[in-house]
Design a protein around this motif. Structure first.
Motif, PDB file in Angstrom:
ATOM      1  N   ASP A 177      23.205  20.669  21.432  1.00  0.00           N
ATOM      2  CA  ASP A 177      23.240  20.925  22.464  1.00  0.00           C
ATOM      3  C   ASP A 177      24.282  21.840  23.184  1.00  0.00           C
ATOM      4  OD1 ASP A 177      19.951  21.550  22.435  1.00  0.00           O
ATOM      5  OD2 ASP A 177      20.413  19.040  24.032  1.00  0.00           O
TER       6      ASP A 177
ATOM      7  N   ARG B 133      25.233  24.918  21.759  1.00  0.00           N
ATOM      8  CA  ARG B 133      24.189  25.849  21.647  1.00  0.00           C
ATOM      9  C   ARG B 133      24.718  26.462  23.204  1.00  0.00           C
ATOM     10  NH1 ARG B 133      19.909  22.671  19.526  1.00  0.00           N
ATOM     11  NH2 ARG B 133      19.704  23.107  17.552  1.00  0.00           N
TER      12      ARG B 133
ATOM     13  N   ASN C  22      23.390  29.205  25.911  1.00  0.00           N
ATOM     14  CA  ASN C  22      21.937  29.099  25.871  1.00  0.00           C
ATOM     15  C   ASN C  22      21.603  28.580  26.848  1.00  0.00           C
ATOM     16  OD1 ASN C  22      19.921  27.874  25.506  1.00  0.00           O
ATOM     17  ND2 ASN C  22      19.458  27.871  23.298  1.00  0.00           N
ATOM     18  N   ARG C  23      21.384  28.500  27.925  1.00  0.00           N
ATOM     19  CA  ARG C  23      21.108  27.775  29.352  1.00  0.00           C
ATOM     20  C   ARG C  23      19.883  26.830  29.211  1.00  0.00           C
ATOM     21  NH1 ARG C  23      21.321  32.096  34.083  1.00  0.00           N
ATOM     22  NH2 ARG C  23      22.648  33.286  33.346  1.00  0.00           N
ATOM     23  N   GLU C  24      18.875  26.641  27.948  1.00  0.00           N
ATOM     24  CA  GLU C  24      17.926  25.991  28.085  1.00  0.00           C
ATOM     25  C   GLU C  24      18.593  24.730  27.278  1.00  0.00           C
ATOM     26  OE1 GLU C  24      17.524  28.712  26.639  1.00  0.00           O
ATOM     27  OE2 GLU C  24      16.006  29.627  28.294  1.00  0.00           O
ATOM     28  N   ALA C  25      19.739  24.721  26.206  1.00  0.00           N
ATOM     29  CA  ALA C  25      20.621  23.270  26.466  1.00  0.00           C
ATOM     30  C   ALA C  25      21.531  22.773  26.823  1.00  0.00           C
ATOM     31  CB  ALA C  25      20.922  23.958  24.307  1.00  0.00           C
TER      32      ALA C  25
ATOM     33  N   MET D 113      20.761  23.199  30.422  1.00  0.00           N
ATOM     34  CA  MET D 113      19.733  21.991  31.413  1.00  0.00           C
ATOM     35  C   MET D 113      19.544  20.707  30.674  1.00  0.00           C
ATOM     36  SD  MET D 113      20.274  23.455  33.296  1.00  0.00           S
ATOM     37  CE  MET D 113      18.844  22.453  34.665  1.00  0.00           C
ATOM     38  N   ARG D 114      19.507  21.008  28.996  1.00  0.00           N
ATOM     39  CA  ARG D 114      19.265  19.789  28.330  1.00  0.00           C
ATOM     40  C   ARG D 114      19.886  18.728  28.704  1.00  0.00           C
ATOM     41  NH1 ARG D 114      16.570  22.904  24.700  1.00  0.00           N
ATOM     42  NH2 ARG D 114      18.260  22.541  23.092  1.00  0.00           N
TER      43      ARG D 114
ATOM     44  N   LYS E  99      20.031  17.348  32.367  1.00  0.00           N
ATOM     45  CA  LYS E  99      18.190  15.926  32.868  1.00  0.00           C
ATOM     46  C   LYS E  99      19.391  14.629  32.017  1.00  0.00           C
ATOM     47  CE  LYS E  99      15.259  18.426  34.831  1.00  0.00           C
ATOM     48  NZ  LYS E  99      15.717  18.326  35.767  1.00  0.00           N
TER      49      LYS E  99
END
Length: 175
Positions: A6, A9, A14-17, A19-20, A23
């Motif tokens: 992540d 990424r 990669n914004r989703e990575a 954010m994971r 989190k």
């Protein structure tokens, strides 16, 4: 848990990575922030600033395995900076509240002291100190010599000093 993939990424945009990663780190970030800062609002501000700084600098991480260490280091720096700023600045609301409470207390004590004076002294103190009437005008208003106004003002001040010093002693006894 290893989040190296992540991190790589996220470094590529990669914004989703990203954010994971955030989190997964939130509980640790909160605990660290809370160990420095008092309020949850301050903690939230520090975490938000940390996330922004991390997002802007994610490409600078050389070793993806140390993302969490890197993130926590940013958070610690943010918290320390906030603490330093908090020591230098008293919030205006708090300052105004303190000032208002102090003034109110002092005003109440002063009014109580003035009310304790006999009428001839109370009138002169009120006219001179509260209404800003000059001595000559007070003498004319009360139809007494200016010297009498001065001597009454002097007696009134002495009585006020005595009254207020007794009040101060009482407040110290009850604290």
């Amino acid at each position: 848990m290893n989040h190296s993939d992540d991190v790589i990424r996220a470094q590529k945009g990669n914004r989703e990575a990203f954010m994971r990663l955030i989190k997964a780190s939130e509980p640790s970030m909160y605990r660290v922030a809370k160990s420095f800062l008092k309020s949850d609002t301050e903690c939230a501000d520090a975490i938000q600033e940390t996330i922004l700084k991390a997002f802007q600098a994610i490409r600078s991480i050389k070793e993806p395995d140390y993302f969490k260490t890197w993130l926590i280091r940013i958070l610690i720096n943010v918290c320390q900076r906030m603490l330093k700023m908090n020591k230098q600045v008293i919030p205006m609301a708090e300052l105004a509240e303190r000032s208002y409470e102090n003034e109110m207390q002092q005003d109440l004590e002063l009014w109580e002291a003035v009310r304790s004076l006999e009428e001839e002294l109370r009138v002169i103190v009120t006219l001179f100190y509260i209404e800003d009437v000059p001595l000559k005008d007070i003498a004319l208003m009360l139809d007494i010599p200016e010297g009498t106004v001065k001597s009454r003002l002097y007696r009134a001040r002495e009585k006020l000093v005595c009254f207020l010093s007794v009040e101060d002693e009482r407040s110290v006894m009850y604290e």
